[in-house]
Design an enzyme around this catalytic site. Structure first.
Site, short mmCIF file in Angstrom:
data_model
loop_
_atom_site.label_atom_id
_atom_site.label_comp_id
_atom_site.label_asym_id
_atom_site.label_seq_id
_atom_site.Cartn_x
_atom_site.Cartn_y
_atom_site.Cartn_z
N THR A 71 -44.24 -18.56 22.82
CA THR A 71 -43.61 -19.82 23.21
C THR A 71 -44.51 -20.62 24.17
OG1 THR A 71 -41.42 -18.93 22.80
CG2 THR A 71 -41.53 -20.75 24.37
N ALA A 72 -45.21 -19.94 25.08
CA ALA A 72 -46.09 -20.64 26.02
C ALA A 72 -47.23 -21.32 25.27
CB ALA A 72 -46.63 -19.66 27.06
N THR A 73 -47.79 -20.64 24.27
CA THR A 73 -48.88 -21.24 23.47
C THR A 73 -48.36 -22.48 22.75
OG1 THR A 73 -49.66 -18.99 23.09
CG2 THR A 73 -50.68 -20.71 21.77
N ALA A 74 -47.13 -22.39 22.25
CA ALA A 74 -46.55 -23.52 21.51
C ALA A 74 -46.43 -24.76 22.39
CB ALA A 74 -45.19 -23.13 20.94
N ASN A 95 -49.22 -9.37 15.24
CA ASN A 95 -48.27 -8.26 15.03
C ASN A 95 -48.08 -7.89 13.57
OD1 ASN A 95 -46.88 -10.73 14.75
ND2 ASN A 95 -44.92 -9.71 15.05
N GLY A 111 -46.46 -17.57 16.97
CA GLY A 111 -47.04 -16.97 18.17
C GLY A 111 -46.11 -17.14 19.35
N GLU A 150 -38.77 -22.38 7.72
CA GLU A 150 -39.57 -22.16 6.52
C GLU A 150 -38.82 -21.21 5.61
OE1 GLU A 150 -43.84 -21.71 7.05
OE2 GLU A 150 -43.75 -22.85 8.91
N GLU A 155 -42.97 -21.04 14.93
CA GLU A 155 -42.19 -19.79 14.86
C GLU A 155 -42.57 -18.99 16.10
OE1 GLU A 155 -40.13 -19.23 12.45
OE2 GLU A 155 -40.83 -20.31 10.68
N CYS A 194 -41.20 -10.01 16.27
CA CYS A 194 -40.43 -11.05 16.96
C CYS A 194 -38.94 -10.87 16.76
CB CYS A 194 -40.87 -12.41 16.46
SG CYS A 194 -40.75 -12.53 14.66
P1 NAD Z 1 -50.25 -16.08 20.91
O1 NAD Z 1 -49.44 -17.30 21.11
O2 NAD Z 1 -51.02 -15.56 22.06
O3 NAD Z 1 -51.34 -16.29 19.74
C1 NAD Z 1 -50.96 -16.66 18.44
C2 NAD Z 1 -52.13 -17.37 17.79
O4 NAD Z 1 -52.36 -18.60 18.46
C3 NAD Z 1 -53.45 -16.61 17.85
O5 NAD Z 1 -54.18 -16.81 16.67
C4 NAD Z 1 -54.14 -17.27 19.03
O6 NAD Z 1 -55.55 -17.16 18.99
C5 NAD Z 1 -53.72 -18.71 18.85
N1 NAD Z 1 -53.78 -19.53 20.06
C6 NAD Z 1 -53.73 -19.14 21.36
N2 NAD Z 1 -53.82 -20.21 22.17
C7 NAD Z 1 -53.92 -21.30 21.37
C8 NAD Z 1 -54.04 -22.71 21.62
N3 NAD Z 1 -54.06 -23.20 22.85
N4 NAD Z 1 -54.10 -23.53 20.56
C9 NAD Z 1 -54.04 -23.06 19.29
N5 NAD Z 1 -53.96 -21.75 19.00
C10 NAD Z 1 -53.89 -20.88 20.03
O7 NAD Z 1 -49.26 -15.00 20.32
P2 NAD Z 1 -49.59 -13.48 19.98
O8 NAD Z 1 -49.69 -12.74 21.28
O9 NAD Z 1 -50.70 -13.42 19.01
O10 NAD Z 1 -48.25 -13.07 19.20
C11 NAD Z 1 -47.11 -12.63 19.85
C12 NAD Z 1 -46.06 -13.72 19.88
O11 NAD Z 1 -45.80 -14.18 18.57
C13 NAD Z 1 -44.73 -13.19 20.38
O12 NAD Z 1 -44.18 -14.12 21.28
C14 NAD Z 1 -43.88 -13.09 19.13
O13 NAD Z 1 -42.50 -13.17 19.32
C15 NAD Z 1 -44.40 -14.25 18.35
N6 NAD Z 1 -44.07 -14.10 16.93
C16 NAD Z 1 -43.10 -14.90 16.40
C17 NAD Z 1 -42.72 -14.75 15.06
C18 NAD Z 1 -41.67 -15.63 14.43
O14 NAD Z 1 -41.59 -15.67 13.20
N7 NAD Z 1 -40.85 -16.32 15.20
C19 NAD Z 1 -43.35 -13.78 14.28
C20 NAD Z 1 -44.33 -12.97 14.88
C21 NAD Z 1 -44.69 -13.15 16.20
#
Ligand code: NAD
Length: 504
Positions: free
Chosen positions: A252-255, A174, A250, A484, A272, A306
């Site tokens: 929450t599910a990925t986290a 984003n 990224g 951070e 984050e 976000c």
């Molecule tokens: P995403 O979780 O799909 O992907 C984020 C990154 O993680 C990408 O580079 C992706 O390739 C990588 N990734 C995906 N699966 C992985 C895994 N299993 N292991 C390691 N890396 C993996 O998120 P997105 O769709 O790119 O971004 C949107 C999300 O990010 C939204 O939920 C948004 O709220 C969040 N976001 C949060 C902040 C914040 O500061 N809190 C800022 C911007 C975006």
């Protein structure tokens, strides 16, 4: 002039040239040990220009071997880089920031082309902030000092701050360069080396940053860039035993996957994550400012921030007046070609994301919520295949429905009427998220009371998205782990070591 820059100039001057002629598609490459390389197995991902709905470049679909090569390079570089003086590191950071500022327009155009956001926004927010990230941490590494305390004249304690080693930096699509540099700058400023995994949807400005890194002569292996899918390259980085720290922004599910994958290695994690942020408008607000800023907090960057205030709560006494003005102005927002200076909103990042956002709107409709405006795709002249959605306002009363609980991450805002402070506080805290909140009131006591009780990492009073890089940034609950910014970044990117020396 490097080859990709020439190609990029062609794209700027002859619209569609790159996407219509296969031979002119840009080839984005990994950056390992200061060399531009393809994925070991040669596989690539096609990158789309979201406003044209066409492929404009390819990037490597990196796998474990590529990540291993990047980590090896970063590990080798660490022994030297961690020994360089703070001044030397600060100078490199400043040089990168300076080079970015010289090419700021080119970077803004690239960010817009790759992400779908308007050039205007990339020029005023994304790229200036990326530059500021380098400037900020170049000065914080020089001004940082360590703690020291004595024990009754018998011993003295001091703290050493040591870099960890190879930092794994994983960023979303984003705010591509803005968020990636928010990680790179502090990581290398405090003596770590980095392997970055930018989003597969937006690789372009990370690739251009690698060019800058090479140009300023940063030692080999200090910053490495590996492109690819999260499930391959991202996962390989998280599971690599020689990467002790992961900074992830990224979903929450990925986290959840990252926490599980990294658990056996006891890695330091900074997460984050998503938000479902309340924007609370009391009856005594500064009406004009509240309407104007709420338009931004709802729809800026196509709602793909976000921190967007995706749940509006408006006091019953001003509800009708506020909503009539808010909807009138929402309908006047121009959804258009991102290159057009008059466009307020550009395209959503991908066809898949556009369909996901449309799915949320459909479901809200089925669940009985009322679409007050928007709710449909937009065909933009000259960008007929682009992924555009009209800004959408959904009125809802239930806190349990999907549109009130799940992050949409698009130009969709819900609005709910409330009658008391207690009621709206309960609404505000009724999701699993806790990233940010905005409050609009002239009553100072109420502002403090509410700010104290809302579950979120940041509370803005009579404002939205004012960012000071010194303050703690992060989320509560499912919006993240850790903070951070300023001292918090120093904490995260270093290990504190206590040394106790007796006088005896
Ligand atoms: P995403 O979780 O799909 O992907 C984020 C990154 O993680 C990408 O580079 C992706 O390739 C990588 N990734 C995906 N699966 C992985 C895994 N299993 N292991 C390691 N890396 C993996 O998120 P997105 O769709 O790119 O971004 C949107 C999300 O990010 C939204 O939920 C948004 O709220 C969040 N976001 C949060 C902040 C914040 O500061 N809190 C800022 C911007 C975006």
């Amino acid at each position: 002039t490097p080859k990709y820059v020439r190609t990029f100039n062609v794209m700027q001057s002859e619209k569609g040239a790159v996407t219509s002629q296969k031979g002119t598609i840009m080839n984005i490459k990994n950056f390992i040990n200061n060399q531009f390389v393809d994925a070991v197995d040669g596989s690539t991902i096609e990158n789309y220009n979201p406003s044209q709905g066409e492929v404009y470049s390819t990037c490597p679909a990196s796998k474990i071997e590529d990540v291993n090569n990047a980590v090896d390079a970063a590990k080798k570089a660490f022994s030297l880089w961690s020994q360089t003086s703070a001044q030397e590191r600060a100078d490199f950071l400043r040089a990168i920031g300076h080079e970015l500022s010289i090419r700021a327009n080119e970077f803004a155009e690239a960010e817009s082309l790759d992400q779908g956001k308007t050039i205007k926004l990339a020029r005023s927010v994304d790229i200036p902030r990326a530059i500021k990230n380098f400037e900020f941490f170049s000065s914080s590494v020089l001004s940082k000092s360590e703690d020291c305390s004595s024990i009754d004249g018998k011993a003295i304690n001091y703290t050493l701050r040591k870099p960890l080693g190879v930092a794994g930096l994983i960023s979303p699509w984003n705010l591509p360069l803005y968020l990636l540099t928010w990680k790179i700058a502090p990581a290398i400023a405090f003596g770590n080396t980095a392997v970055c995994k930018p989003s597969e949807l937006t690789p372009l400005t990370a690739f251009m940053l690698a060019e800058v890194v090479k140009k300023v002569g940063l030692p080999e292996g200090v910053i490495n860039m590996v492109f690819g899918y999260g499930a391959d390259a991202g996962r390989a980085l998280v599971k690599h035993p020689d990467v002790p720290l992961i900074s992830f922004t990224g979903g929450t599910a990925t986290a959840e996957t990252i926490i599980k994958d990294s658990a056996p290695y006891f890695k330091k994690l900074g997460l984050e994550l998503g938000g479902k942020n309340p924007n609370i408008i009391f009856e005594d607000c500064n009406f004009e400012k509240a309407v104007e800023t709420s338009l931004l907090s709802s729809f800026n960057n196509q709602g793909e921030i976000c921190l967007c205030g995706s749940r509006m709560f408006v006091h019953e006494k001003i509800y009708d007046r506020f909503m009539s003005e808010f909807i009138k102005r929402t309908e006047s927002l121009v959804v258009g070609d991102p290159k057009d200076e008059n466009s307020f909103m550009g395209a959503l990042v991908s066809a898949g994301h556009r369909d996901k956002v449309m799915g949320f709107i459909e479901e809200a409709r089925k669940e009985g919520s009322k679409i007050l405006t928007g709710g449909e795709k937009v065909v933009v002249k000259g960008c007929e295949k682009g992924y555009f959605i009209r800004p959408t306002v959904i009125e809802t009363t239930s806190m349990d429905c999907k549109i009130m609980q799940e992050e949409v991450f698009g130009p969709v805002v819900t609005v709910t009427k409330f009658s008391s402070e207690e009621e709206v506080l309960q609404y505000a805290n009724s999701t699993r998220y806790g990233l940010s909140a905005s409050l609009w009131t002239q009553d100072v006591s109420r502002a403090h009371r509410m700010a104290d009780k809302i579950d979120s990492g940041t509370v803005w009073v009579n404002s939205w998205m004012i960012r000071d890089l010194r303050v703690p940034f992060g989320g509560m609950k499912a919006s993240g782990i850790g903070r951070e910014g300023g001292e918090h970044s120093i904490d995260f990117y270093t290990e504190a070591k206590n040394v106790c020396v007796t006088f005896g």
